[in-house]
Design a protein around this motif. Structure first.
Motif, short mmCIF file in Angstrom:
data_model
loop_
_atom_site.label_atom_id
_atom_site.label_comp_id
_atom_site.label_asym_id
_atom_site.label_seq_id
_atom_site.Cartn_x
_atom_site.Cartn_y
_atom_site.Cartn_z
N GLN A 158 0.85 -1.19 0.00
CA GLN A 158 0.00 0.00 0.00
C GLN A 158 0.89 1.24 0.00
OE1 GLN A 158 -2.41 -0.74 3.55
NE2 GLN A 158 -4.14 -1.25 2.25
N SER A 159 0.41 2.30 -0.62
CA SER A 159 1.20 3.52 -0.70
C SER A 159 0.67 4.55 0.29
CB SER A 159 1.18 4.09 -2.12
OG SER A 159 -0.13 4.47 -2.48
N GLN A 160 1.57 5.39 0.77
CA GLN A 160 1.18 6.48 1.64
C GLN A 160 1.88 7.75 1.19
OE1 GLN A 160 2.61 6.92 5.65
NE2 GLN A 160 4.32 5.50 5.36
N PRO A 161 1.22 8.90 1.30
CA PRO A 161 1.87 10.16 0.94
C PRO A 161 2.90 10.54 1.98
CG PRO A 161 -0.33 10.56 1.84
CD PRO A 161 -0.19 9.07 1.71
N ILE A 162 4.05 11.02 1.53
CA ILE A 162 5.10 11.44 2.46
C ILE A 162 5.37 12.94 2.38
CG2 ILE A 162 6.22 9.19 2.35
CD1 ILE A 162 8.40 10.62 0.60
N GLY A 163 4.74 13.61 1.42
CA GLY A 163 4.95 15.05 1.28
C GLY A 163 4.66 15.49 -0.14
N PHE A 164 4.97 16.74 -0.42
CA PHE A 164 4.76 17.26 -1.77
C PHE A 164 5.84 18.29 -2.08
CE2 PHE A 164 2.15 19.83 1.08
CZ PHE A 164 2.46 21.13 0.72
N ALA A 165 6.01 18.54 -3.37
CA ALA A 165 6.99 19.53 -3.81
C ALA A 165 6.43 20.92 -3.57
CB ALA A 165 7.31 19.34 -5.29
N SER A 166 7.15 21.72 -2.81
CA SER A 166 6.69 23.07 -2.48
C SER A 166 7.63 24.10 -3.08
CB SER A 166 6.63 23.25 -0.96
OG SER A 166 6.40 24.61 -0.63
N PRO A 167 7.11 25.05 -3.84
CA PRO A 167 7.98 26.09 -4.41
C PRO A 167 8.68 26.95 -3.36
CG PRO A 167 5.89 26.01 -5.58
CD PRO A 167 5.74 25.14 -4.36
N LEU A 177 2.71 10.51 9.22
CA LEU A 177 2.82 9.33 8.37
C LEU A 177 1.82 8.28 8.83
CD1 LEU A 177 6.72 9.06 8.17
CD2 LEU A 177 5.18 10.01 6.44
N LEU A 178 1.20 7.60 7.88
CA LEU A 178 0.19 6.60 8.21
C LEU A 178 0.82 5.40 8.92
CD1 LEU A 178 -1.91 6.67 4.91
CD2 LEU A 178 -2.34 7.89 7.05
N TRP A 179 2.05 5.05 8.53
CA TRP A 179 2.77 3.96 9.17
C TRP A 179 4.26 4.17 8.93
CZ3 TRP A 179 -0.93 2.75 5.28
CH2 TRP A 179 -0.40 2.64 3.99
N PRO A 180 5.12 3.57 9.76
CA PRO A 180 6.57 3.72 9.55
C PRO A 180 6.98 3.15 8.20
CG PRO A 180 6.10 2.84 11.73
CD PRO A 180 4.81 2.80 10.97
N ILE A 181 7.93 3.80 7.56
CA ILE A 181 8.45 3.32 6.28
C ILE A 181 9.48 2.23 6.55
CG2 ILE A 181 9.64 3.99 4.16
CD1 ILE A 181 8.64 6.84 4.64
N ALA A 182 9.27 1.06 5.99
CA ALA A 182 10.16 -0.08 6.23
C ALA A 182 11.59 0.26 5.82
CB ALA A 182 9.66 -1.30 5.44
N GLY A 183 12.53 0.04 6.73
CA GLY A 183 13.93 0.30 6.45
C GLY A 183 14.35 1.73 6.66
N VAL A 184 13.42 2.60 7.07
CA VAL A 184 13.72 4.02 7.30
C VAL A 184 13.43 4.32 8.77
CG1 VAL A 184 13.23 6.40 6.60
CG2 VAL A 184 13.12 4.55 4.92
N PRO A 185 14.37 4.09 9.66
CA PRO A 185 14.10 4.20 11.10
C PRO A 185 13.75 5.60 11.58
CG PRO A 185 16.45 3.84 10.70
CD PRO A 185 15.75 3.63 9.39
N TRP A 186 14.10 6.63 10.81
CA TRP A 186 13.75 7.99 11.24
C TRP A 186 12.29 8.34 10.91
CZ3 TRP A 186 17.27 6.93 7.36
CH2 TRP A 186 16.97 7.36 6.07
N SER A 187 11.50 7.32 10.54
CA SER A 187 10.06 7.53 10.32
C SER A 187 9.23 6.72 11.31
CB SER A 187 9.69 7.13 8.89
OG SER A 187 9.84 5.72 8.69
N ASP A 188 9.86 6.20 12.36
CA ASP A 188 9.19 5.26 13.26
C ASP A 188 8.23 5.93 14.24
OD1 ASP A 188 10.47 3.21 12.04
OD2 ASP A 188 11.99 2.90 13.59
N GLU A 189 8.27 7.24 14.39
CA GLU A 189 7.45 7.91 15.41
C GLU A 189 6.22 8.59 14.81
OE1 GLU A 189 9.89 10.52 17.67
OE2 GLU A 189 11.31 8.95 18.28
N GLY A 190 5.80 8.15 13.65
CA GLY A 190 4.60 8.72 13.04
C GLY A 190 4.87 9.96 12.21
N ARG A 191 6.11 10.39 12.16
CA ARG A 191 6.52 11.52 11.33
C ARG A 191 8.02 11.40 11.08
NH1 ARG A 191 5.91 14.16 16.49
NH2 ARG A 191 7.93 14.88 17.29
N PHE A 192 8.52 12.19 10.14
CA PHE A 192 9.95 12.19 9.88
C PHE A 192 10.70 12.88 11.02
CE2 PHE A 192 8.51 11.86 5.36
CZ PHE A 192 9.18 10.69 5.05
#
Length: 314
Positions: A158-167, A177-192
């Motif tokens: 399943q995909s989750q949005p992580i952000g968008f390009a902002s000018p 974040l909807l869930w931690p990103i596998a293999g990315v430990p700095w996303s384990d607390e519900g946000r980056f």
């Protein structure tokens, strides 16, 4: 007993000569007062800005205002999101981008709820002067379209949005974040969060520093700057990220430290991504001894190794 009408300010503001008499001021004075308010002790997120672009405004303010109440946390989130995008190749993340055109979403044929929200975004879009990019095409705005980034979960697909390009900040991380990103430990607390403690020196930090340096030197230095002060502030923030990595970033890295094109994943805003060190430059070799043949080195390449190297090198 004295009752304060306003919160404490960072600096003492001058008072009038005659107590009890109102002084006339321009509307600019109210903005100056607002910028002087002290928010010491506030650590929670602020989600009540009256605009559908509130998240982009928060990140922008964290970049340009050193006294913004949640600045440290927001910059950690920005750094974490940039690391996830910049190191997506190394971490084997399935990063995807979807380009949304507000003009098309405001069409009558669009679903009503989507049309109303797109209309609100388009009507309240930030000013062009808030962009750190070059001049937009004629009769267009950098805020007319939105590039949303998603990452597919390796387990559930399943995909989750992580952000968008902002000018105004190149990237704007998702507030949650909807869930931690596998293999990315700095996303384990519900946000980056700050990715630095989870990155190894040569495998992650150097390519990421090169990528950030590329953004700072190339993308944020167009011939025609819309907002030079905002560009300078963002460059200082990126320089701070590079300093955290404790390596020297190179926009034109040496052999073995390439910067690949990332399939134009940023829709023209971020056109390069960090890449792992070339295998031929790896100094780890195993020599097979054969009495009948000349000894030749064998290079071991393990595709899963980048995910396993989570701890910083000592």
């Amino acid at each position: 007993m004295n009752h304060l009408w306003f919160p404490a300010t960072q600096d003492t503001l001058s008072k009038g000569a005659n107590p009890g008499h109102w002084q006339g001021h321009s509307a600019q004075a109210l903005g100056e007062l607002a910028s002087q308010l002290s928010y010491d002790g506030i650590t929670t997120q602020i989600n009540s800005l009256p605009t559908p672009w509130s998240r982009a405004v928060q990140i922008e303010q964290a970049i340009i205002n050193p006294h913004y109440p949640t600045r440290d946390q927001l910059l950690d989130e920005l750094f974490g999101c940039m690391a996830a995008v910049g190191l997506s190749d190394i971490y084997h993340l399935k990063l995807q981008a979807e380009l949304l055109h507000f003009e098309e979403l405001c069409d009558d044929s669009t679903e009503p709820a989507v049309r109303r929200f797109a209309t609100s975004l388009r009507a309240n879009r930030p000013k062009e002067s808030q962009s750190v990019l070059g001049e937009p095409p004629k009769d267009a705005s950098r805020w007319d379209k939105l590039t949303v980034f998603t990452i597919d979960d390796a387990r559930t697909h399943q995909s989750q949005p992580i952000g968008f390009a902002s000018p105004s900040s190149i990237l704007c991380p998702a507030a949650q974040l909807l869930w931690p990103i596998a293999g990315v430990p700095w996303s384990d607390e519900g946000r980056f969060n700050d990715p630095t403690p989870h990155l190894s020196l040569s495998q992650h930090k150097q390519p990421l520093a090169n990528w950030l340096e590329y953004l700072k030197k190339v993308i944020l230095n167009p011939q025609q700057k819309v907002n030079p002060s905002s560009v300078d502030n963002l460059c200082k923030v990126l320089e701070g990220f590079i300093n955290r990595l404790k390596v020297q970033g190179r926009p034109r890295p040496e052999k073995g430290e390439r910067i690949h094109k990332a399939n134009e994943i940023m829709g023209g805003i971020l056109t390069h991504s960090a890449a792992p060190v070339k295998s031929e430059d790896n100094r780890c070799r195993v020599v097979l001894k054969d009495k009948k043949a000349e000894n030749k080195p064998v290079i071991l390449v393990d595709p899963s190794m980048p995910r396993q190297l989570q701890k910083a090198e000592s």
